[in-house]
Design an enzyme around this catalytic site. Structure first.
Site, PDB file in Angstrom:
ATOM      1  N   SER A   1      40.695  43.807  36.262  1.00 34.45           N
ATOM      2  CA  SER A   1      39.499  43.138  36.768  1.00 34.45           C
ATOM      3  C   SER A   1      38.811  43.992  37.831  1.00 34.45           C
ATOM      4  CB  SER A   1      39.887  41.757  37.301  1.00 34.45           C
ATOM      5  OG  SER A   1      38.747  40.980  37.514  1.00 34.45           O
TER       6      SER A   1
ATOM      7  N   ASP B   1      37.486  36.881  27.258  1.00 32.98           N
ATOM      8  CA  ASP B   1      37.738  36.989  28.697  1.00 32.98           C
ATOM      9  C   ASP B   1      36.665  36.208  29.455  1.00 32.98           C
ATOM     10  OD1 ASP B   1      37.935  37.825  31.399  1.00 32.98           O
ATOM     11  OD2 ASP B   1      38.788  39.742  30.792  1.00 32.98           O
TER      12      ASP B   1
ATOM     13  N   HIS C   1      42.314  36.496  30.786  1.00 37.16           N
ATOM     14  CA  HIS C   1      41.851  37.574  31.661  1.00 37.16           C
ATOM     15  C   HIS C   1      43.035  38.405  32.117  1.00 37.16           C
ATOM     16  CE1 HIS C   1      39.363  39.665  34.506  1.00 37.16           C
ATOM     17  NE2 HIS C   1      40.052  39.235  35.543  1.00 37.16           N
TER      18      HIS C   1
END
Length: 521
Positions: free
Chosen positions: A235, A460, A487
């Protein structure tokens, strides 16, 4: 929330699960300095780490027993607070490692879970046991660090105390009138002033961005004794990865970037697309939930958004009493968002909505507590404060008018989270930050970078699939597509992906072109 902007923190599902379950239920080597390093940095690159027990490095009391395991050892890395003034104040970066278990050690594998502001130390603590017996644990020291200002690193970003956090979560800031906007902006200014006062001054707040964390990571690489960096970032950790790659391409050995942020994307575009990603995840949850006749959103997925609005919006007028606390509208939406990070959380969400429909808000509040990293003892880590501070340096500034348009567009992109009120055109916290951003949208331009690997998931919610495609193209990296929900998927049990990632990190074998993997494969 002080700002009506709904920009969600983003950490890999496995780490978020650890927070959810907690809420609801020797000497170092000399460094390898960069040739031609800036004058004054040599002492940082040449430092030796003094390793010891990790118990005092735990972010919260609930983590202490996990950190205290003998498999882990911890140290503090000294770095300049301001790289433009290396002889000035310094920061201490909290570092944790599990040493390689085999004799054929390659080096260190450095983890970052994203956020921004999440603890890399905590990620290794909760990830390392799952890697026992694997080639990664045998060949690499597994290393985490709490980026500057976060977790156990000092000076620590701190803006409000635990009681103020409780009030913060009850404050909706949904009045679009001039008086309401003025009140919201006053609160935003007060939040920033609290950050300045409690964190150690404006110099601290000016040097907390990813640009500086990437420079810290190069000093860490050297202090660990690694000629080149091997890194896996999730991320917002992908931003840390590509920022490092742009600054130190000659020092990269291998890099896996999972759940990517697109560096050329504007802040407004990224937030709107992220909201759309969570709407997609909500609809996928609703479709799955509808298979059960007792689904709290009913058995017609097309009506799920309207049903959740009808269910949650009454909290705007009257929060629900939960023991000696209250479940606010903001917390109900935050709890839903927390559960949308991973399909594994969907049963919690269905149960939480069912309990809430029957007057019991404990589980939705617990989900929101996990998002905010609040322990059962009522104490908060500085995760969200760090997220806001780092974001103010990593993201673009917006005008009052842009904030109003962003609020409108975000509601349209994620109607499940639409409060039904007019958008509030109030300047955000970052508008009052005492220093300018230290990065801006751009197309990566890196020479001499080895082949990297980007992983992107089609479902996601936090970092939509196309951002990974675009980042891979910009970096000339290999792209692995994960067809599924959630995610952050690397090293999380999808064999097809884990095999490819392990072969790449250990032997520098590029994944097959166009590799696509599904959960269960």
């Amino acid at each position: 929330m002080r700002s009506r902007r709904r920009s969600f923190v983003a950490v890999p599902a496995a780490l978020a699960a650890a927070a959810l379950l907690a809420s609801c239920s020797a000497g170092g080597a000399t460094g390898n300095a960069v040739p031609g390093a800036d004058p004054g940095l040599e002492r940082f690159y040449d430092q030796q780490l003094s390793w010891g027990p990790c118990g005092d490095f735990a972010i919260t009391d609930r983590d202490r027993d996990q950190y205290a395991q003998k498999r882990f050892e911890c140290a503090r890395l000294e770095v300049p607070l301001d790289y433009a003034n290396p002889s000035g104040r310094t920061a201490q970066i909290a570092v944790l490692r599990q040493k390689a278990t085999g004799s054929d050690r390659i080096g260190s594998l450095v983890f970052n879970p994203g956020g921004p502001g999440a603890s890399g130390n905590r990620q290794v603590v909760y990830t390392a046991p799952d890697l026992d017996g694997t080639e990664l644990a045998q060949r690499f020291d597994l290393v985490g660090f709490d980026p500057r200002g976060t977790g156990a690193s000092t000076p620590a970003l701190d803006c409000i105390d635990d009681q103020e956090w409780e009030a913060e979560r009850l404050d909706l800031d949904i009045d679009p009138s001039p008086e309401g906007v003025a009140q919201t902006e006053k609160e935003n200014q007060e939040f920033v002033q609290g950050c300045i006062r409690r964190s150690g001054g404006e110099e601290v707040l000016a040097n907390m961005g990813t640009r500086d964390a990437a420079r810290d990571m190069d000093i860490l690489r050297a202090a660990l004794g690694d000629e080149k960096l091997t890194f896996i970032g999730y991320s917002a950790g992908t931003r840390l990865g590509y920022t490092y790659a742009e600054q130190f391409p000659q020092n990269v050995r291998a890099m896996v970037l999972d759940g990517a942020l697109d560096p050329k994307q504007s802040t407004i575009d990224r937030i709107v697309k992220q909201n759309a990603g969570f709407q997609q995840a909500f609809e996928a949850f609703a479709k799955d939930c509808a298979k059960n006749p007792s689904c709290p959103l009913g058995t017609d997925p097309s009506q799920a958004t309207a049903r959740v609005q009808a269910l949650i919006r009454p909290l705007i007028q009257e929060p629900l009493q939960v023991g000696d606390r209250k479940l606010s509208y903001n917390d109900a939406i935050t709890g839903i968002v927390q559960a949308l990070y991973s399909k594994d959380f969907w049963p919690y969400l269905a149960q939480g909505l069912s309990m809430y429909a029957n007057g019991d808000g404990r589980l939705l509040l617990g989900l929101a507590d996990a998002y905010y990293d609040r322990g059962q003892d009522g104490k908060y880590s500085n995760f969200i404060e760090a997220f806001r501070a780092i974001s103010c340096l990593d993201e673009q500034r917006t005008t009052r008018e842009e904030e109003g348009e962003l609020a409108r567009a975000a509601k349209e992109a994620a109607p499940f989270a639409d409060d039904g009120q007019p958008p509030v055109a109030a300047q955000s916290i970052c508008s009052y930050w005492p220093s300018p951003p230290t990065s801006e949208p751009h197309v990566p331009s890196v020479q001499g970078l080895p082949k990297l690997v980007v992983i992107s998931t089609t479902g996601d919610p936090a970092t939509p699939y196309q951002a990974g495609v675009d980042l891979a193209e910009g970096l000339g990296a290999s792209l692995i597509t994960h067809e599924g929900e959630g995610h952050g998927v690397a090293l999380n049990g999808v064999k097809c992906i884990d095999d490819a990632v392990t072969a790449y990190l250990v032997d520098l074998v590029d994944p097959p072109a166009g590799l696509r993997c599904r959960s269960g494969e």
